[in-house]
Motif scaffolding. Structure first.
Motif, PDB file in Angstrom:
ATOM      1  N   TYR A  64       0.877  -1.129  -0.053  1.00 39.51           N
ATOM      2  CA  TYR A  64      -0.244   0.051  -0.090  1.00 39.51           C
ATOM      3  C   TYR A  64       0.815   1.105  -0.031  1.00 39.51           C
ATOM      4  O   TYR A  64       1.732   1.504   0.977  1.00 39.51           O
ATOM      5  N   GLY A  66      -0.247   4.690  -0.203  1.00 34.42           N
ATOM      6  CA  GLY A  66      -1.146   5.610  -0.053  1.00 34.42           C
ATOM      7  C   GLY A  66      -2.482   5.873  -0.589  1.00 34.42           C
ATOM      8  O   GLY A  66      -2.578   4.952  -1.668  1.00 34.42           O
ATOM      9  N   ASN A  67      -3.320   6.908  -0.191  1.00 31.53           N
ATOM     10  CA  ASN A  67      -4.445   7.082  -0.610  1.00 31.53           C
ATOM     11  C   ASN A  67      -4.661   7.386  -2.168  1.00 31.53           C
ATOM     12  O   ASN A  67      -5.793   6.907  -2.869  1.00 31.53           O
ATOM     13  N   THR A  68      -3.889   8.160  -2.845  1.00 37.14           N
ATOM     14  CA  THR A  68      -3.788   8.466  -4.012  1.00 37.14           C
ATOM     15  C   THR A  68      -3.242   7.404  -4.944  1.00 37.14           C
ATOM     16  O   THR A  68      -3.706   7.195  -5.985  1.00 37.14           O
ATOM     17  N   GLY A  70      -2.476   3.930  -4.072  1.00 42.48           N
ATOM     18  CA  GLY A  70      -3.326   2.492  -3.665  1.00 42.48           C
ATOM     19  C   GLY A  70      -2.066   1.475  -3.357  1.00 42.48           C
ATOM     20  O   GLY A  70      -0.997   1.817  -3.050  1.00 42.48           O
ATOM     21  N   TRP A  93      -1.695  -3.709   4.733  1.00 36.33           N
ATOM     22  CA  TRP A  93      -0.747  -3.012   3.817  1.00 36.33           C
ATOM     23  C   TRP A  93      -0.468  -3.688   2.877  1.00 36.33           C
ATOM     24  O   TRP A  93       0.343  -3.119   2.043  1.00 36.33           O
TER      25      TRP A  93
END
Length: 114
Positions: A64, A66-68, A70, A93
């Motif tokens: 993983y 991060g949010n932007t 993925g 993660w």
């Protein structure tokens, strides 16, 4: 004589396309690597031999990022396993994607889903 021939022919037809329970399952040579990336093994390259009914696995590891972004491909791991299942495992993660084979020797060599 004709009955024996007919019985043999029937048994042959019944077993055609299926493995006989008396036939020995073949062993397969698998590639092993703890960390495979960009077409080469980075850590612990080798081979292993599967026992009957087992196979080779290539497990792609995504981390993983991060949010932007993925999940992003990190590396693949290759090994011999019992009862290999082609599935995706979701962890907090990480995402693990399994690919299995037992068709021929070194069938998992360099195989990764990324």
């Amino acid at each position: 004589m004709d009955k024996m021939f007919l019985l043999g022919l029937i048994l042959f037809c019944l077993l055609q396309g299926e493995e006989s329970k008396f036939a020995k399952k073949k062993e397969v040579l698998c590639s092993t690597c703890e960390r495979f990336k960009q077409g080469k093994c980075m850590k612990n390259e080798g081979t292993c031999i599967t026992k009957a009914k087992n196979g080779c696995r290539s497990q792609s590891v995504y981390e993983y990022a991060g949010n932007t972004t993925g999940f992003v491909f990190s590396h693949a791991k290759m090994e011999c396993v019992e009862k290999c299942e082609e599935k995706t495992v979701y962890l907090a993660w990480y995402r693990l994607i399994n690919a299995c084979c037992s068709d021929f020797n070194l069938c998992n060599l360099g195989y990764s889903l990324a």
